[in-house]
Design a protein around this motif. Sequence first.
Motif, mmCIF file in Angstrom:
data_model
loop_
_atom_site.group_PDB
_atom_site.id
_atom_site.type_symbol
_atom_site.label_atom_id
_atom_site.label_comp_id
_atom_site.label_asym_id
_atom_site.label_seq_id
_atom_site.Cartn_x
_atom_site.Cartn_y
_atom_site.Cartn_z
ATOM 1 N N GLU A 1 -11.064 54.933 -83.674
ATOM 2 C CA GLU A 1 -11.908 55.049 -82.488
ATOM 3 C C GLU A 1 -11.420 56.195 -81.619
ATOM 4 O OE1 GLU A 1 -12.017 51.665 -79.876
ATOM 5 O OE2 GLU A 1 -13.455 52.711 -78.572
ATOM 6 N N ILE A 2 -12.317 57.112 -81.363
ATOM 7 C CA ILE A 2 -11.999 58.270 -80.526
ATOM 8 C C ILE A 2 -12.606 58.024 -79.146
ATOM 9 C CG2 ILE A 2 -12.162 60.783 -80.323
ATOM 10 C CD1 ILE A 2 -10.752 59.788 -82.905
ATOM 11 N N SER A 3 -11.780 58.128 -78.093
ATOM 12 C CA SER A 3 -12.306 57.797 -76.763
ATOM 13 C C SER A 3 -11.640 58.638 -75.685
ATOM 14 C CB SER A 3 -12.081 56.297 -76.480
ATOM 15 O OG SER A 3 -10.697 56.017 -76.505
ATOM 16 N N ILE B 1 -13.263 61.497 -91.472
ATOM 17 C CA ILE B 1 -12.163 62.249 -90.867
ATOM 18 C C ILE B 1 -11.537 63.197 -91.886
ATOM 19 C CG2 ILE B 1 -9.783 61.975 -90.049
ATOM 20 C CD1 ILE B 1 -10.769 59.535 -88.458
ATOM 21 N N LEU B 2 -11.443 62.718 -93.135
ATOM 22 C CA LEU B 2 -10.740 63.507 -94.156
ATOM 23 C C LEU B 2 -11.657 64.497 -94.875
ATOM 24 C CD1 LEU B 2 -8.442 60.774 -95.741
ATOM 25 C CD2 LEU B 2 -7.919 62.433 -93.947
ATOM 26 N N ALA C 1 -3.980 69.193 -84.854
ATOM 27 C CA ALA C 1 -4.828 70.056 -84.018
ATOM 28 C C ALA C 1 -6.213 70.221 -84.624
ATOM 29 C CB ALA C 1 -4.157 71.420 -83.843
ATOM 30 N N SER C 2 -6.289 70.404 -85.941
ATOM 31 C CA SER C 2 -7.584 70.659 -86.577
ATOM 32 C C SER C 2 -8.522 69.467 -86.377
ATOM 33 C CB SER C 2 -7.390 70.954 -88.063
ATOM 34 O OG SER C 2 -6.915 69.803 -88.736
ATOM 35 N N LEU C 3 -7.974 68.259 -86.350
ATOM 36 C CA LEU C 3 -8.806 67.074 -86.145
ATOM 37 C C LEU C 3 -9.219 66.948 -84.674
ATOM 38 C CD1 LEU C 3 -10.004 64.503 -87.488
ATOM 39 C CD2 LEU C 3 -8.003 63.299 -86.603
ATOM 40 N N ALA D 1 0.486 67.961 -79.112
ATOM 41 C CA ALA D 1 -0.464 67.482 -80.116
ATOM 42 C C ALA D 1 -1.088 68.646 -80.878
ATOM 43 C CB ALA D 1 -1.546 66.634 -79.451
ATOM 44 N N MET D 2 -1.302 69.750 -80.187
ATOM 45 C CA MET D 2 -1.958 70.913 -80.796
ATOM 46 C C MET D 2 -0.975 71.819 -81.540
ATOM 47 S SD MET D 2 -5.104 70.733 -80.414
ATOM 48 C CE MET D 2 -6.469 70.140 -79.438
ATOM 49 N N HIS D 3 0.313 71.507 -81.463
ATOM 50 C CA HIS D 3 1.300 72.374 -82.094
ATOM 51 C C HIS D 3 1.166 72.339 -83.622
ATOM 52 C CE1 HIS D 3 5.142 74.104 -83.261
ATOM 53 N NE2 HIS D 3 5.171 74.640 -82.060
ATOM 54 N N PRO D 4 1.281 73.502 -84.269
ATOM 55 C CA PRO D 4 1.073 73.521 -85.730
ATOM 56 C C PRO D 4 2.050 72.649 -86.526
ATOM 57 C CG PRO D 4 1.791 75.674 -84.895
ATOM 58 C CD PRO D 4 1.417 74.851 -83.708
#
Lengths: 202, 270
Positions: B54-56, B70-71, B101-103, B150-153
Motif C-alpha cells: 500500500e502506497i500512501s 511493482i516488479l 529510488a526507481s520505485l 531513500a533515493m540514494h543509489p
Amino acid sequence: MVLSIAALHRSTVGRWSFWTLMFIGSLAPLGWISLQAVQQQLGADPAQVIVTFLGIWALRFLWLSLAITPARRLLGMAWLQRYRRMLGLYALFYATVHLLAVATFILGWRPDLLLRELTERPYIIAGFAAWILLLPLAVTSTQGWQRRLGKRWKRLHWLVYPIALLALLHFVWLIRAGYLEVLIYTLILAFLLGYRLYLKWR
Amino acid sequence: KLRAAQKSSVFSTDEPLAPYEHVTGYNNFYEFGLGKDDPKAYAQNFKTDPWSVEISGEVHKPGTYQLEDILKGVDLEERIYRLRCVEAWSMVIPWVGFPLASLLKRFEPTGNARYVEFTTLHDPKQMPGQRSRFGTIDWPYVEGLRMDEAMHPLTLLAVGVYGDALPPQNGAPLRLVVPWKYGFKSIKSIVGIRFTEQMPVNSWQRTAPREYGFYANVNPSVNHPRWSQSTERRLPSSLFSPNIIDTQPFNGYADQVADLYSGMDLRKWY
C-alpha cells in the motif's frame, strides 16, 4: 522416586553411586555443547551460542544451589543437603567456562578488547563481579573451612544472595526484545529468596 | 530462480561471501521468534503470494499495488553488500534487487514528502513472534528513511539472495537493504510505503529511544549504551581465531554517503 532416593542414601554404596551420578550428570551440558561445536551444529555464530548456553547453565546451577534449602524444608528431602556444595561449585565451574568462552571465542584474548569490556560494559562488570565473589565461597566450601570459620562461615556465604542478584542483573541487562525467559528466572529467584525472608520473619 | 540478474555492480564488495546456509539460517526477524534460528524454523509456510504494497501519504499516485506490478519492467541486479548488525556481527551477502529510488519515483512523491516510512506485514496467525505477550516491540514493525537516503543509489529493494528468490526468513517477498546503516533499518516483508512530512518513529526507537535512533548509521565512535560498536565479528567466525575486524564509519560506504550527513552531529543523531 523421592522415597527411593532417600532410601538409596541410607547405604554407603547408594550414597556414593548417587553422588557420582549427580557429579557426572552435571557435566552433561558441557559435554553436549562441546559435541555440537565439534560437529559444527551451532550455525553461523557458534561463539555466541556457546557463551549463552554456558551462562544459562551457570545461572541454573546457582539457582539450584539456592533451591536446596527451600526444597529440603518444604518437601522434607533431607538428603538434598549433601548436594548443595556440588551445585554451588558447578555454578562457579560453568561461570568460569562461560568467562573463558567469552575471552577466547568472542574477544580472541585481545588485551584492548578485554580491558574495554571489563571497564566500560556495565552488564559485563556485574557478571564479572558475581564470578569474583563466587571464588571465596568456593575456596571455603569444604567442611574444614566451615569448621575453621565457625559463625563467620555463614556470614561469608551470605554473599551468595548479592551474587545471585548480580548474575540476574547481568542477564536482565542483555534483554533486547523479549523478557519471558528473564522473567521466569526472576520469579524463581524471588521465590527462593522470599522463602528465606519468610523463615526469618514469620 | 530469479530471471538473470545483472552481475558485478560497481557498488559490490569483493570480500568473501557468508555461506548460503548462514545467510538463510541466522536471522533476526522477531516476527518469527527471538532466536537466530527461529525465522528459518517458523517461516517456511509464510504466504508471499499474492502480495501487495500500500502506497500512501504525500504522493500523487497512492493505492494498493500488486507485487507483480511493482516488479514489472524492473531490472534486477546483484549487489554484494556488507551487513552490519547493531549486535556487532556482520556478514557479506549477495542480494538481488533494484534501487528503491526507481520505485519511489513511479509513485510521484509530492513536494511535502521528506521521509519514507515502511511497514512490515502484521499477521499474528502466520507470525508467532507477534503473538508473544512478553515482547517489547509494538507490531507492526516500522522503519523509515529520509528522502535523500531513500533515493540514494546504494539503497536497495531486494527480492532475492544468492541468485534465488528471498526465503521467507530473509524478508520475502520484498525487503529493504540499506548497507551503511545497522541491519534493523533494512525492514523485511514490506506491505506499506508511506511518504511523510514528519520524521517517522521506527520500532526500535519506540522500544528503546536511548539505544536506537532514527538514523542508525554504522558508527564505530558512537557505542550502543550497553556494548561497543568499534569492532565487529565477521561471520562465519572460527572459534579459536575469532574474526574480529574494526567497524568502518558508515560500514565502509562513507565515500558514497557521508555527505548526506555533513554538518550533522552524529552523536546526537545516532
